[in-house]
Design an enzyme around this catalytic site. Structure first.
Site: not given
Length: 222
Positions: A35, A39, A111
């Site tokens: 993640e 991101d 993400e």
């Protein structure tokens, strides 16, 4: 379309795919690190697309558009559109409370998937994934003016008239029924009385007061 329609079969059977869609409640081999990477990649791909698409847009407007597209609420909407919940691995407790449709869980999984595709298939495949996931959103981006909050609009209005910027003063802060309430006044030069709003956060109270000032000034202009 389904999520599996835009991912090739080898990736779908890979450890990266399953890790990206595994919540921490389901085990230590989860998507939190992916993640983090996804991101950063998402922000870059969206910034790149906006930069190439809106060639006359100033930096501030590009930043506002990017923030609109990568905010958690938007990520969750995109993830629901592609039925991410169907593929999620969740712990029993989280599953029982509807975790497969929780905005934060879905946003993080999206993400993480971007990060997983990048690591296993490279930058171009990750870019294509983002463009596929965001296809409908990129076709219907709202005008920048609609994305400006009340404080920004008020500031720009006053600057266009050569007037001083507004001042926001915390009038009081009280606790009511377990919640904090903030009352803020917006002071605008030339207006006899301040514009006062109350909300559960100082930021929201300031926005509310700014909106009152905007409404009043717009009425004066008309």
């Amino acid at each position: 379309m389904q999520l599996t329609d835009i991912l090739d079969e080898p990736f779908q059977s890979s450890d990266y795919f399953h890790q990206a869609l595994t919540h921490r409640s389901a085990g230590a081999h989860n998507n939190e690190r992916l993640e983090y990477l996804g991101d950063a990649l998402l922000g870059f791909f969206i910034a790149e697309w906006l930069f190439l698409r809106y060639t006359d847009c100033p930096e501030g407007d590009l930043t506002r558009l990017r923030a609109h597209l990568v905010r958690k609420k938007m990520l969750a909407e995109v993830a629901r559109e592609w039925d991410f919940g169907k593929h999620m691995s969740l712990g029993p407790g989280v599953l029982k409370t509807g975790g497969a449709q929780q905005a934060s869980i879905l946003a993080n999984a999206l993400e993480a998937l971007i990060g997983a595709v990048y690591l296993s298939q490279g930058l171009e495949r990750a870019r294509k994934l983002v463009m596929d996931l965001y296809s409908t959103r990129l076709e219907h981006i709202p005008p920048v003016e609609q994305l400006k909050d009340a404080k920004t609009k008020l500031q720009e209005l006053l600057q266009s008239e050569g007037l001083d910027l507004p001042r926001y003063v915390l009038q009081k802060q009280v606790r009511k029924s377990g919640d904090k309430l903030f009352t803020v006044e917006c002071i605008v030069a030339g207006c006899r009385e301040p514009f006062v709003a109350t909300s559960k956060s100082r930021r929201l109270a300031e926005q509310g007061a700014a909106q009152l000032a905007l409404t009043y000034l717009s009425g004066q202009e008309s």
